[in-house]
Design an enzyme around this catalytic site. Sequence first.
Site, mmCIF file in Angstrom:
data_model
loop_
_atom_site.group_PDB
_atom_site.id
_atom_site.type_symbol
_atom_site.label_atom_id
_atom_site.label_comp_id
_atom_site.label_asym_id
_atom_site.label_seq_id
_atom_site.Cartn_x
_atom_site.Cartn_y
_atom_site.Cartn_z
ATOM 1 N N ASP A 187 -8.409 3.695 1.040
ATOM 2 C CA ASP A 187 -7.455 4.127 2.075
ATOM 3 C C ASP A 187 -8.235 4.617 3.300
ATOM 4 O O ASP A 187 -8.965 5.596 3.218
ATOM 5 C CB ASP A 187 -6.613 5.269 1.491
ATOM 6 N N ARG A 203 -3.359 -0.605 5.425
ATOM 7 C CA ARG A 203 -3.959 -1.669 4.615
ATOM 8 C C ARG A 203 -3.053 -2.878 4.424
ATOM 9 O O ARG A 203 -3.489 -4.022 4.589
ATOM 10 C CB ARG A 203 -4.373 -1.113 3.240
ATOM 11 N N CYS A 241 0.866 -1.183 0.000
ATOM 12 C CA CYS A 241 0.000 0.000 0.000
ATOM 13 C C CYS A 241 0.899 1.229 0.000
ATOM 14 O O CYS A 241 2.062 1.156 -0.425
ATOM 15 C CB CYS A 241 -0.978 -0.027 1.176
#
Length: 157
Positions: free
Chosen positions: A126, A17, A11
Amino acid sequence: MPDRPAVLFVCLGNICRSPLAEAAMRAEASRAGLDLLVDSAGTGHWHVGKAPDRRAQAVAARNGIDISGYRARQVVREDFLHFTHVVALDHDNLARLLALRPAGAGAEVSLLLDHVPGRAGEAVADPYYGEAAGFDTTWADVTAGARGLVARLSGFL
Ligand code: 4NP
C-alpha cells in the site's frame, strides 16, 4: 457469466493500487489485442465517488495513461456474478473478498502477483502513507501482474 473475460481489481480505497492495476491491464490487453472487460473497486467505502489519488494519477500520466476520469466504488456481492476474475492487491483485501463471495459464485479469486512467475502469494504494498516514489513501485508491480494475467487469458500461460 459474461461472454468474455471480465477482470475486477480490488484494493482498500480504490484510489491508489486498483485504479493503477485497471489502467495497466487496459494498456496490456490493448497491446495484446485481447478483448476484456476491466474495472476496479475498493473493499472500503471512504473514497467512493472520488478520483484516484493525485500521486496515482501522476504515475499513470508518466506512463502515458490518463486515469483522472476514474471514480472509486465499493465492491459488491454481485461483482462475483458479473466478473470472471476478481483480483486482490493484497492479503487483507483477498480475505475480505473471500468472505463476501456468495456461495456458488463462479468468479476466480486470486492475488494479482499470483500471476507473476516467482511472485505467487506476494502483496502489492500500500503506497498511500509512503513516499511518492512508492507509486513507481506500485506501477511496476501492477504492470507485471497485468502482463501475467494477459498472457494467461490469451492462452499463452
Ligand atoms: P488503495 O490505497 O487501497 O491502494 O486505494 C489506500 C487508499 C486510502 C486508504 C488506504 C489505502 N485510506 O486509509 O484512506
